[in-house]
Scaffold this motif. Structure first.
Motif, PDB file in Angstrom:
ATOM      1  N   TYR A  39     -34.454  56.738  27.814  1.00  0.00           N
ATOM      2  CA  TYR A  39     -34.017  57.725  28.798  1.00  0.00           C
ATOM      3  C   TYR A  39     -34.757  57.561  30.123  1.00  0.00           C
ATOM      4  O   TYR A  39     -34.138  57.556  31.198  1.00  0.00           O
ATOM      5  CB  TYR A  39     -34.240  59.142  28.261  1.00  0.00           C
ATOM      6  N   VAL A  40     -36.082  57.425  30.093  1.00  0.00           N
ATOM      7  CA  VAL A  40     -36.870  57.401  31.334  1.00  0.00           C
ATOM      8  C   VAL A  40     -36.600  56.128  32.127  1.00  0.00           C
ATOM      9  O   VAL A  40     -36.449  56.171  33.358  1.00  0.00           O
ATOM     10  CB  VAL A  40     -38.370  57.548  31.019  1.00  0.00           C
ATOM     11  N   SER A  41     -36.508  54.988  31.460  1.00  0.00           N
ATOM     12  CA  SER A  41     -36.213  53.745  32.178  1.00  0.00           C
ATOM     13  C   SER A  41     -34.808  53.772  32.775  1.00  0.00           C
ATOM     14  O   SER A  41     -34.583  53.284  33.888  1.00  0.00           O
ATOM     15  CB  SER A  41     -36.374  52.533  31.257  1.00  0.00           C
ATOM     16  N   GLU A  42     -33.863  54.388  32.069  1.00  0.00           N
ATOM     17  CA  GLU A  42     -32.520  54.533  32.616  1.00  0.00           C
ATOM     18  C   GLU A  42     -32.511  55.501  33.794  1.00  0.00           C
ATOM     19  O   GLU A  42     -31.795  55.292  34.781  1.00  0.00           O
ATOM     20  CB  GLU A  42     -31.567  55.020  31.523  1.00  0.00           C
ATOM     21  N   PHE A  43     -33.297  56.550  33.689  1.00  0.00           N
ATOM     22  CA  PHE A  43     -33.460  57.500  34.792  1.00  0.00           C
ATOM     23  C   PHE A  43     -33.948  56.773  36.037  1.00  0.00           C
ATOM     24  O   PHE A  43     -33.439  56.982  37.153  1.00  0.00           O
ATOM     25  CB  PHE A  43     -34.454  58.581  34.355  1.00  0.00           C
ATOM     26  N   HIS A  44     -34.920  55.871  35.869  1.00  0.00           N
ATOM     27  CA  HIS A  44     -35.441  55.104  36.995  1.00  0.00           C
ATOM     28  C   HIS A  44     -34.364  54.196  37.584  1.00  0.00           C
ATOM     29  O   HIS A  44     -34.210  54.096  38.813  1.00  0.00           O
ATOM     30  CB  HIS A  44     -36.655  54.292  36.539  1.00  0.00           C
ATOM     31  N   ARG A  45     -33.593  53.556  36.738  1.00  0.00           N
ATOM     32  CA  ARG A  45     -32.524  52.679  37.233  1.00  0.00           C
ATOM     33  C   ARG A  45     -31.479  53.470  38.010  1.00  0.00           C
ATOM     34  O   ARG A  45     -30.952  52.993  39.025  1.00  0.00           O
ATOM     35  CB  ARG A  45     -31.865  51.942  36.060  1.00  0.00           C
ATOM     36  N   GLN A  46     -31.180  54.666  37.566  1.00  0.00           N
ATOM     37  CA  GLN A  46     -30.221  55.496  38.290  1.00  0.00           C
ATOM     38  C   GLN A  46     -30.746  55.868  39.678  1.00  0.00           C
ATOM     39  O   GLN A  46     -29.983  55.907  40.652  1.00  0.00           O
ATOM     40  CB  GLN A  46     -29.930  56.759  37.485  1.00  0.00           C
ATOM     41  N   LEU A  47     -32.046  56.130  39.770  1.00  0.00           N
ATOM     42  CA  LEU A  47     -32.637  56.443  41.074  1.00  0.00           C
ATOM     43  C   LEU A  47     -32.483  55.272  42.040  1.00  0.00           C
ATOM     44  O   LEU A  47     -32.203  55.461  43.227  1.00  0.00           O
ATOM     45  CB  LEU A  47     -34.112  56.798  40.920  1.00  0.00           C
ATOM     46  N   LEU A  48     -32.666  54.058  41.549  1.00  0.00           N
ATOM     47  CA  LEU A  48     -32.545  52.881  42.404  1.00  0.00           C
ATOM     48  C   LEU A  48     -31.110  52.631  42.845  1.00  0.00           C
ATOM     49  O   LEU A  48     -30.876  51.951  43.847  1.00  0.00           O
ATOM     50  CB  LEU A  48     -33.076  51.647  41.667  1.00  0.00           C
ATOM     51  N   SER A  49     -30.155  53.195  42.134  1.00  0.00           N
ATOM     52  CA  SER A  49     -28.753  52.998  42.506  1.00  0.00           C
ATOM     53  C   SER A  49     -28.324  53.919  43.644  1.00  0.00           C
ATOM     54  O   SER A  49     -27.264  53.712  44.242  1.00  0.00           O
ATOM     55  CB  SER A  49     -27.845  53.232  41.288  1.00  0.00           C
ATOM     56  N   LEU A  50     -29.137  54.917  43.951  1.00  0.00           N
ATOM     57  CA  LEU A  50     -28.785  55.882  44.998  1.00  0.00           C
ATOM     58  C   LEU A  50     -29.302  55.367  46.335  1.00  0.00           C
ATOM     59  O   LEU A  50     -30.362  55.747  46.816  1.00  0.00           O
ATOM     60  CB  LEU A  50     -29.373  57.254  44.667  1.00  0.00           C
ATOM     61  N   VAL A  51     -28.544  54.455  46.929  1.00  0.00           N
ATOM     62  CA  VAL A  51     -28.996  53.755  48.133  1.00  0.00           C
ATOM     63  C   VAL A  51     -28.756  54.554  49.414  1.00  0.00           C
ATOM     64  O   VAL A  51     -29.094  54.092  50.501  1.00  0.00           O
ATOM     65  CB  VAL A  51     -28.324  52.378  48.244  1.00  0.00           C
ATOM     66  N   ASP A  52     -28.172  55.708  49.307  1.00  0.00           N
ATOM     67  CA  ASP A  52     -27.931  56.564  50.472  1.00  0.00           C
ATOM     68  C   ASP A  52     -29.217  57.348  50.758  1.00  0.00           C
ATOM     69  O   ASP A  52     -29.542  58.310  50.063  1.00  0.00           O
ATOM     70  CB  ASP A  52     -26.763  57.508  50.182  1.00  0.00           C
ATOM     71  N   VAL A  53     -29.967  56.955  51.780  1.00  0.00           N
ATOM     72  CA  VAL A  53     -31.275  57.527  52.079  1.00  0.00           C
ATOM     73  C   VAL A  53     -31.211  58.316  53.382  1.00  0.00           C
ATOM     74  O   VAL A  53     -30.728  57.816  54.407  1.00  0.00           O
ATOM     75  CB  VAL A  53     -32.359  56.428  52.177  1.00  0.00           C
ATOM     76  N   SER A  54     -31.698  59.559  53.361  1.00  0.00           N
ATOM     77  CA  SER A  54     -31.625  60.431  54.531  1.00  0.00           C
ATOM     78  C   SER A  54     -32.531  59.927  55.646  1.00  0.00           C
ATOM     79  O   SER A  54     -33.522  59.227  55.403  1.00  0.00           O
ATOM     80  CB  SER A  54     -32.007  61.859  54.148  1.00  0.00           C
ATOM     81  N   PRO A  55     -32.252  60.280  56.898  1.00  0.00           N
ATOM     82  CA  PRO A  55     -33.053  59.789  58.030  1.00  0.00           C
ATOM     83  C   PRO A  55     -34.538  60.136  57.927  1.00  0.00           C
ATOM     84  O   PRO A  55     -35.378  59.339  58.339  1.00  0.00           O
ATOM     85  CB  PRO A  55     -32.399  60.483  59.229  1.00  0.00           C
TER      86      PRO A  55
END
Length: 457
Positions: A39-55
């Protein structure tokens, strides 16, 4: 390019290897029902997929770092998300002890000024069906109030909400980090005339405010002043290595004391710290005869904005020379009332300017040898940042607790930061690893101090 407010740039100017100027937060989560071993390693991978970064999370000091980079922000068009968002495994047996040790090490090294100045670490291997996250951001980018607001806005009160995104990635899509949105003046050249004009606007009215402070403090004796603090074991040169300890107490216990005494939650929290510090220093044979003085930051934000800094400072008599817990609480309550009265009627900018006066010794202290010959403006920094009242969830994972980490300064080896969360008052103690021994023991003394107050009322 965005001109950096003075209240932000001072944290960059004061930073060195021995004096990291970032704040942080440790968050503990329960694994949701049905979570598997990955679960935790998959959680980390999901975070890296969110490439939309606020200013806000693309900002970095404009180069060259040693000159104009400390006075202006620029946007990073090629943010490396894998550098900022990391996965770490706790050494076995994965107790809270190992968690705090890892957090202490992560909090001790500098952020890279050539990149946006934040990091996020996911920690796997924690006992008790849990995992943790550690958030780290430069104080020039965020103050404590901003950081908690971002956390609260990014999580959800609904455990079934599976659309939660991290603080750096807004729910409403803007654009990917390959084409960063521009600040209004991102492409403009640095304009020194404009910078001086904006600085002049910030300090307008400072003279009248200074006269009021002098009248209040010296003639009416209505404020706790700088340079009345005794020398203590905390007011020494420090190193960059950190030690962190954390624990929470039920808010109902604190509220019972404040209702019985007619004080405030902040007063009771300070009395807990006063009693704990008194016993800690008595055991070490280092308690000064004069009472310790605490610097208490107060938020000056009048809106829901995030980013930057908007803080004032009150100096409080901790009454550590008094043995009776209610005597200490009464003195603290009266001292805080006097400190707040000094700022009555002043503008936000005037309060910010005057609050900088006790911080002058911190800047002077960066000069080798000056800490030993200049008197301390205060002995310890204690912050109280209101947090979320209801339990929060990250895609079904309930946040058990949130513990703030802050900044020990040269000549200020201990920082105590407190926040509230879901019926608990969460203490985070950040100290210089070399000069504050047995930091963990202060947690037990905080509990003893609260018990003394409860028995006294």
């Amino acid at each position: 390019m965005a001109i950096m407010p003075v209240t932000d740039s001072m944290f960059l100017l004061a930073e060195s290897r021995e004096h990291p100027m970032h704040v942080g937060g440790l968050q503990l989560f329960e694994l949701p029902d049905g979570a598997g071993p990955d679960y935790v390693s998959e959680f980390h991978r999901q975070l890296l997929s969110l490439v939309d970064v606020s200013p806000l999370f693309r900002r970095r000091p404009r180069g060259p770092v040693g000159s104009v980079g400390q006075f202006a922000w620029t946007g990073d068009d090629h943010l490396d998300l894998e550098y900022h968002v990391r996965l770490s495994g706790l050494p076995r047996p994965g107790r809270v002890r190992e968690l705090l040790e890892l957090t202490s090490r992560l909090h001790g090294y500098l952020l890279d000024r050539h990149r946006p100045m934040w990091e996020f670490t996911v920690m796997d291997g924690l006992q008790g069906n849990r995992f943790a996250t550690y958030t780290k951001a430069h104080h020039a980018l965020l103050d404590g109030v901003s950081a908690l607001r971002l956390l609260q806005s990014s999580l959800s009160e609904d455990p079934s909400d599976m659309a939660v995104r991290p603080p750096w990635s807004p729910r409403v899509r803007t654009d990917v980090f390959g084409s960063a949105p521009r600040d209004r003046d991102h492409d403009s050249a640095f304009d020194p005339v404009r910078a001086v004009t904006e600085l002049a606007k910030e300090v307008r009215g400072f003279g009248a405010a200074t006269v009021k402070l002098v009248n209040e403090a010296f003639r009416e004796q209505s404020a706790t002043l700088s340079f009345q603090a005794p020398r203590s074991m905390f007011n020494v040169p420090i190193t960059g290595a950190r030690r962190f300890a954390a624990q929470g107490w039920p808010l109902d216990r604190i509220k019972a004391v404040l209702k019985a005494t007619g004080t405030t939650m902040n007063d009771v929290m300070l009395a807990m710290c006063s009693g704990a510090l008194r016993k800690y220093m008595l055991d070490l044979g280092t308690l000064p005869e004069k009472p310790l003085v605490a610097a208490i930051p107060m938020s000056l934000r009048t809106d829901r904005s995030v980013g930057g800094n908007a803080i004032g400072l009150i100096l409080c008599d901790l009454a550590t020379d008094r043995a009776e817990p209610l005597d200490r609480l009464t003195t603290i309550h009266e001292s805080m009332l006097r400190g707040k009265a000094v700022y009555h009627g002043m503008s936000r900018l005037q309060i910010t300017a005057l609050s900088a006066l006790p911080l002058i010794p911190l800047a002077v202290g960066t000069i080798p040898g000056m800490i030993r010959i200049t008197p301390p403006a205060f002995n310890v920094l204690i912050s109280n940042v209101p947090g979320p009242r209801k339990p929060l969830y990250w895609n079904g994972a309930r946040m058990q607790g949130v513990y703030p980490l802050s900044i020990p300064y040269e000549g200020q080896a201990l920082n105590i930061t407190v926040t509230s969360y879901a019926g608990s008052l969460e203490f985070g103690l950040t100290g210089c690893r070399r000069t504050v021994p047995h930091l963990q023991r202060l947690l037990g003394l905080l509990d003893e101090s609260l018990e003394e107050l409860e028995k006294a009322v």
